[in-house]
Design an enzyme around this catalytic site. Structure first.
Site, PDB file in Angstrom:
ATOM      1  N   HIS A 193       5.769  21.791  74.491  1.00 49.99           N
ATOM      2  CA  HIS A 193       6.603  20.613  74.763  1.00 49.99           C
ATOM      3  C   HIS A 193       6.798  19.733  73.530  1.00 49.99           C
ATOM      4  CE1 HIS A 193       6.389  21.571  79.002  1.00 49.99           C
ATOM      5  NE2 HIS A 193       5.067  21.611  78.926  1.00 49.99           N
ATOM      6  N   ARG A 194       6.032  19.997  72.464  1.00 53.20           N
ATOM      7  CA  ARG A 194       6.130  19.157  71.272  1.00 53.20           C
ATOM      8  C   ARG A 194       7.550  19.120  70.702  1.00 53.20           C
ATOM      9  NH1 ARG A 194       2.563  21.484  68.039  1.00 53.20           N
ATOM     10  NH2 ARG A 194       0.796  20.226  68.701  1.00 53.20           N
ATOM     11  N   PRO A 195       8.262  20.258  70.612  1.00 53.08           N
ATOM     12  CA  PRO A 195       9.623  20.206  70.064  1.00 53.08           C
ATOM     13  C   PRO A 195      10.565  19.299  70.852  1.00 53.08           C
ATOM     14  CG  PRO A 195       8.810  22.448  70.056  1.00 53.08           C
ATOM     15  CD  PRO A 195       7.829  21.642  70.850  1.00 53.08           C
TER      16      PRO A 195
END
Length: 349
Positions: free
Chosen positions: A282-284
């Site tokens: 989910h970081r991107p």
């Protein structure tokens, strides 16, 4: 402009628009999480990083604290400064110019995180910690040249601290720590080897640059460098107004950042594009939204628009691992297509 050093002005850098934008976004909002710059030697990577530091406003630190603690933010204080703060003691304040703290390629783990005297640590805690590079980097820029040549475990340590904002040193069941919040910038020449995909993915923004092929731009670069080499102070003074204007834009963007709105539609576009590209984690998604919000602040907008989003999408999504590393990172065209497809879902039928 500091009289103690001569630095090539950021405003004088020719071309490399995407690189300059990525640097400015991190300067406005360090929570973005840093930048990896890929490109051959001689393309101005180091010059751009050092120029950024000279552009940024001064920082406030606790005078005499070896960890560069903030005098006003309790979340950015070591245990000693925090104790004084909680007892309503006046912390002495010192203003300093931001620095570029360069990590040497051969740096040992102790040099990076600091060394701990166990016997003293039992008695005096954090005071027994001899600060390392991560202490000096707090509230500054941590610059890693040729990051792809660093030992993986050193890179892991730095990226962990960049994510948490805190450096923990553990020795023989003794643990002490201090804040370490910095703008992380790494540069690398892909011809000298690649980063492991897992490490590559930890940098929030990725920029790939090449030498400029436009004749006029190259002539301007040569002229500027000749002038800067022969009369640096005159050259710097020539860009003083532009530098000041950029400084003011950065400060204004920082002040307005929390007022920028990101609609559910924009978030859904980001998420749909990342799903289509099979991006890991989910970081991107978060980095893309945060970068778009920061750019909106820099552009003096009130909310993130589709145009603003598209300006940061490639630098936030490119080089990301896909399908746990079993699929090659998305190309610029693939990222663009995925976002255009996501945008089309919300267009009137």
């Amino acid at each position: 402009m500091s009289s103690e050093r001569i630095v090539y002005p950021f405003a004088a850098i020719v071309g490399q628009t995407e690189l300059k934008l990525a640097l400015l976004l991190n300067a406005i909002n360090p929570q973005i999480g840093g930048l990896l710059i890929r490109g051959p030697k001689g393309t101005g990577k180091s010059t751009s990083v050092r120029a950024l530091a000279d552009l940024l406003p001064e920082i406030a630190v606790v005078k005499g604290c070896k960890f560069n603690c903030s005098p006003v933010d309790p979340t950015n204080m070591c245990y000693v400064c925090l104790s004084s703060y909680q007892q309503n003691e006046d912390l002495p304040i010192e203003k300093r110019k931001m620095k570029v703290i360069t990590l040497p390629i051969g740096a040992t783990e102790d040099r990076v995180i600091g060394s701990l005297d166990i016997e003293r640590a039992i008695k005096v805690g954090v005071r027994a910690l001899e600060p390392g590079i991560l202490a000096a980097a707090n509230q500054n820029i941590l610059y890693i040249d040729e990051v792809n040549l660093l030992p993986d475990h050193i890179t892991d340590i730095i990226l962990d601290v960049a994510a948490s904002g805190w450096n923990i040193v553990e020795r023989e069941s003794i643990s002490v720590g201090h804040p370490s919040r910095f703008i992380l910038i790494g540069t690398m020449n892909p011809e000298e080897g690649e980063l492991r995909p897992q490490l590559l993915d930890r940098f929030s923004l990725h920029i790939s640059i090449q030498e400029l092929l436009d004749e006029k731009q190259r002539v301007e670069i040569v002229k500027n460098n000749l002038w800067f080499g022969e009369a640096p102070l005159d050259f710097i003074n020539n860009y003083q107004n532009q530098q000041y204007s950029l400084q003011q834009k950065i400060l204004k963007a920082r002040d307005s950042l929390n007022k920028i709105t990101v609609s559910d539609q924009i978030l859904e576009i980001i998420v749909n594009a990342c799903i289509e590209l099979n991006i890991d984690g989910h970081r991107p998604d978060i980095v893309t939204a945060r970068s778009a919000k920061t750019l909106a602040a820099f552009e003096e907008r009130r909310e993130v628009s589709v145009d603003t989003l598209l300006k940061v999408a490639k630098m936030a999504i490119g080089f990301r691992t896909r399908r746990s590393g079993f699929e090659e990172p998305a190309t610029a065209d693939e990222v663009d297509d995925a976002f255009q497809n996501a945008i089309s879902l919300f267009e009137p039928k």
